[in-house]
Design an enzyme around this catalytic site. Structure first.
Site, PDB file in Angstrom:
ATOM      1  N   ARG A 101      43.277  38.159  31.646  1.00 43.11           N
ATOM      2  CA  ARG A 101      43.533  39.597  31.813  1.00 43.11           C
ATOM      3  C   ARG A 101      44.061  40.236  30.527  1.00 43.11           C
ATOM      4  NH1 ARG A 101      40.445  38.695  34.392  1.00 43.11           N
ATOM      5  NH2 ARG A 101      40.285  38.329  36.631  1.00 43.11           N
ATOM      6  N   ASP A 145      46.890  40.174  39.222  1.00 40.06           N
ATOM      7  CA  ASP A 145      46.096  40.674  38.101  1.00 40.06           C
ATOM      8  C   ASP A 145      46.423  42.102  37.716  1.00 40.06           C
ATOM      9  OD1 ASP A 145      44.910  38.307  37.623  1.00 40.06           O
ATOM     10  OD2 ASP A 145      43.091  38.745  38.755  1.00 40.06           O
ATOM     11  N   SER A 189      36.164  34.379  47.310  1.00 37.79           N
ATOM     12  CA  SER A 189      36.563  35.258  46.226  1.00 37.79           C
ATOM     13  C   SER A 189      36.765  34.371  45.009  1.00 37.79           C
ATOM     14  CB  SER A 189      37.863  35.954  46.606  1.00 37.79           C
ATOM     15  OG  SER A 189      38.435  36.557  45.489  1.00 37.79           O
TER      16      SER A 189
END
Lengths: 411, 411, 411, 411
Positions: free
Chosen positions: B100, B129, B181
């Site tokens: 990130r 995140d 996911s």
């Protein structure tokens, strides 16, 4: 005779029946003119105990005590360390480290009840075990004399020892050439020496291992087991309640068959040198991993994170021989408080050296679908995130503003 | 239109091409009346990048930047963390955590060069995140507006999103039902959701895994590899020099084929909840273990022990989104100083999920036969042990004397 | 009326009698249509409690509870923290931090017994106290609604509040202009605001201080006192047994008169900003120093060194509002184990801000002439030193040998 | 002559000119038949250096080196430790601890340039200094022989030494009866022995102190000073740039006159015993406090909190003689990274033993009115608090929900 030795009349010797401690008996008698009482602390080395009594007497001991310390060892030392999650240098499960104190404590008890003047042990001057032994002895009797022949005698090799034994008719153990130096108890076996002294070479596990098979030789089908814990202590396997020693024995068998718990490491000894060893801990590896998995759902994040630091300290303290110390006891107090909710069941799949999580449950779980899915009307409101992130980021923002300001003032 | 939004004229959006960020484009335009520039930070997700440009424009973006950040990501984030030995909660190799910040840094650069007023991201309000993104943005621009539609919009389900997309002629990704996911980059893949949300159930690895095979499906013959490090950074495989990204790709392939680096864990998110995920880190697991083995002969005990604590902190700081912070940089300064002698070769045997040490060498080794055998005229004099143990035990003795005195005074 | 508020029928309010919490009563009634029960937790703010009942009823409360929590506060919070030696950022004795949880716990009890739907507090959205309050409430009741008007209402200044009060005939506290924002209890007073908001300026202590005189105004003659501890807890002053609250009151008086315990610090709030405050802790400073001195002779080095790290964590956890948490309780378990021998007497000389050691004794002392002089036939043999130093230095020697070897191989 | 000593031809002796090291010269010559080169490392003991050359030669040394190490000592050892904020056991500023390594390093240099076979020092076998000396010697030359006569010779008392000196016509220092054992350099003086060996008695500071007056004897008027730092290092006093040694000298004078920096502590030696000492550190106390104050506005909370732990480790490592070690160097790397913004001015008020903050400024301050007042349109939005607290409290809430559920399931 060693000078100033005339005041030693009776010595309690930590005796194993091996060549080293066998010749220590006549050596003590000759050098101190004293009576020698042999004490064997059984911490699960098992098959090595046969015929010890006869051998000790024949070697010159006046008496022998064979003390079964296995339950005490498991309940008060092994599981106390398991609860702490303590692994020395992230790997070593401390199998030898905490075996010394439990034996030393018993030695002091017997020395007191037998009126002995000194305690002798067969540890060399190169290792950690002398430290562990002697600190534990001093913890229970600061004035007890300690004799460590290996640090002073003139016997420099196995050949010297054999000759010394033959001259005194000491029964020799069966000849074993080129064997690894080994320490064994119910919890583990360690292997050192020979080709293991060269970290650039791969060990031949088929020659080294005794409790386990190499992963390659494990069955092609996985084995499933389930372990139940109460307050961090394992209490049952596959639903069957067992006492601690039986749990370890059972898991050693299952784990060993599946190639579990073999570690090949270079570790830092207390006395400043590095040593390379191969460890077998089939049951230990399973219990540590199962305990970790259970903690992953029963400890909150803060506690988990700080306990990870406590684990490192706990391992260092125990490795360095300070089991009987206020620090170790205080660390245990921390640990035991964290374990109050570490109760539940862990299912594992064992396969050729792998321990694979196959399910975990606990009445005290902090994970549950209710919390995890966080549906719209659940405990979690996504609108809170904006505020959380803004405040959590405030320190970063303030620093960034300062930098911008400094940069602008320079321009 | 959202109130007070009229000052937002141009938004830079962290774009992936998935459904979520695709519909974010029209949503931003409709709610802010702004231009949207899509930015894709390539950190090794690779095959997901095809056709992105067309898709972004079709979804309404005015422009798209596809930035290859892979080398920067590997050299400055992944290897910096590898050198630190940082694993979150002892397991997670931080694959998403440091992806990130590297992307966020680029977003700010583009926002500045394009004169954008805001940066938008597609992170939900439930996860880590959003924190990582926003802290990194603020670290480079404290005043940049950040928009996180997921925390505020009314789309509550995948169905809502698909309908929203259809209404606006947004190209839909191929229909995938019941998928986990997933977050993927060159370093790792994480899997969450579906049956993984239930920690009491064993995942079906054959359905979950993408980079690796389950250990059971790995070859029956082991694979040997050798990895060379310079100052803690991997530089060659089997003697062949490669750049960082190639080393990781190569090891992912070899490791994945051998069932290496699969972890199934319940971790503590920053925002107070537990989440269960399966991680694939074939190359990462190999590199971490190799690096550890090399450190075991090149770091002294004191440094190793303290660095283990630094590792825990490093992992927490990175996991919690504070990559760009004075603390992380100071921790890295510590780490880099320790790595000056972490140079050498590590040979490993990979076999069905196991990473087995097969030899380690270093010009800076603190282990060598010379030190280890400690022959009679070597560096170690066993006579020193007596004094060492006596003084090392002094504190224990003093405590024991105090206890004895207290006990006697009571009697 | 605030939407969705109709389900709140009865609110328990943490009430102080100040302007802020006085106007909260009508505000809650008007916005929620609920009954308001005022609760005052007395933690030693003493003189501020007069006339509270009348004032609360007049402000619209249906009922008021004035609970004396002072003993509980001192025994279970203050002394628990004193034993830990916990000072936030090395300075702050946590006086406000642990006062919030003890009050919050009582609020939940009363909310339960009175059948209230919500708890309200008057903390602002800028500080730590909102966090401490709400975490403690949730620890005892995860579902209790919490209302924090300060974070949401439109009253932006003291003037707004006064007008709001006047309109509703709320009794106004006596007008005080330019007063520092203050938090007081038996343990401390904190001062913030006004000129203290500028760290580049020296505060005028003669205007700020309430419990203490500045060192310059203290007597020219020193005061001697003696404090007795049992297991880390103070139990007597100058030989006179007293309960905890009396010990603190006595020491506040003596310490305050001698200019002891004044700290002027910039601290890091949980919510990312720095704040500057002046703290008065006359009794606290004396107790902390006395306790430290006693530990210096009763704790061994290892325990002392690790406890210093525990202290830092303990302080952070408490400062951050996590008093009622497994981590704090586990840290306390560690601490309490260390305190078993922290029994003895400490004599201090107080003089114009200085706390000077004037003698310490303990039946459990690890220091005594017997150990310290180390005569020739005592516990210490200087001959041991050679061996100790050699082995202690071994790691250094090994590194030095490696460097020499590397250097030679290069030449 | 000591056996096996014939290979020692030339010895470099750490020489002070006191009785102990004076008689060491003939002792070495008689026992080793060697040449003795005296080396004096000047670390600011100053007035003790007069007449040393003559005295050394008269005592039998072949040569003397008087090396001014003061600047190196201050810049590379004292300030490196100041930046770390390292205080051993929270109090001791390490004045003796880091003086040994700087001298030992010079001894090795001279031993090499003079072709000496051994290095001798006059430390006793009871203390820490032998460890510090020998580790530092070994760090630079693993093979250098080290001779520590105090651990082996037969001289058991000051009387023995005087007689030994008289017999050899060694010039005797002026007779001083009943003096404290003292270690002095530019940074500090330590005092031990005599009545200080009894921690239950108050020392008579008027007899002990040499650099400082007791607080009672300090002026009735406070003294104000201002200290400027650049990257954690003090560079000016009251606006006047000075080199490090001059800063310390200036502050010692000012601080000493104001009764600053006197500590009376019982500390834990490395070798397991406790010792009581009185330390004078007038300049040091001022610099440490000033540095702390500056850090309070220039370090962010995370960095500050972790650095506090680093400080503890740094102090332990230095105290224990490991200045020249990878761990100390790595800790310094951490510290130096944190100091990049520790630049600014600190104003202090010194008054009878008190150091009172009188103002702090920095171009890198993370505190400023702009951030602190947090006006309505500032960086802080109180509405964020609700979300922050809710998520920050989530872990607490989840635990509380679990407890409630467990409780209900039991009922």
């Amino acid at each position: 005779m060693i000078e100033n030795n005339t005041n030693i009349k009776k010595v309690v010797l930590a005796y194993s029946g091996g060549l080293d401690t066998s010749i220590t008996i006549p050596w003590l008698k000759e050098n101190y003119g004293c009576e020698v009482i042999a004490v064997v602390g059984n911490v699960g080395q098992d098959n090595e105990l046969d015929g010890l009594e006869e051998k000790a007497i024949q070697s010159g001991a006046s008496k022998i005590f064979i003390e079964d310390l296995t339950d005490e060892f498991v309940e008060e030392f092994v599981f106390e360390t398991l609860k702490a999650g303590a692994k020395y240098e992230g790997k070593y499960l401390l199998g030898t480290s905490f075996a010394r104190p439990v034996i030393a404590k018993k030695l002091v008890e017997i020395a007191h009840s037998e009126g002995a003047d000194a305690i002798a042990h067969g540890c060399t001057g190169k290792g950690n075990d002398q430290v562990r032994f002697e600190l534990a002895v001093k913890a229970f009797d600061p004035d007890m004399e300690i004799i460590a022949p290996w640090r002073t005698w003139e016997l420099k090799s196995r050949e010297d020892e054999i000759e010394y034994a033959k001259e005194r008719n000491i029964p020799l153990p069966m000849k074993e050439d080129n064997i690894y130096s080994e320490d064994r108890n119910i919890w583990h076996i360690s292997h050192e020496g020979l080709d293991l002294e060269f970290p650039d070479t791969e060990p031949d596990f088929s020659k080294v291992l005794k409790m386990s098979v190499p992963p390659e030789d494990a069955p092609d089908e996985p084995t499933y087991i389930s372990i139940a814990f109460e307050k961090g202590v394992p209490v049952a396997i596959d639903g069957k309640k067992m006492k601690g020693t039986d749990i370890i024995k059972t898991l050693n068998k299952i784990g060993g068959a599946n190639g579990i718990g073999i570690d090949d490491i270079v570790e830092n000894r207390l006395v400043g040198m590095k040593v390379r060893g191969v460890y077998e801990n089939p049951g230990g590896a399973i219990l540590y991993r199962a305990h970790e998995i259970l903690e992953s759902i029963t400890l909150d994040g803060d506690t988990k994170h700080y306990k990870d630091k406590i684990s490192i300290e706990f391992a260092n303290v125990v490795y360095n021989g300070k089991w009987f110390s206020p620090l170790r006891e205080s660390l245990s107090a921390f640990v035991n408080k964290t374990q109050e909710t570490v109760t539940g069941d862990v299912k594992l799949k064992l396969y050729k050296g792998n321990i694979i999580t196959a399910g975990v449950t606990s009445p005290y779980t902090l994970y549950s679908e209710e919390f995890a899915t966080f549906g719209e009307d659940g405990v979690y409101d996504q609108n809170d995130s904006q505020g959380f992130v803004n405040l959590y980021a405030l320190s970063t923002k303030v620093q960034s503003m300062m930098k911008k300001k400094v940069k602008e003032s320079v321009e």
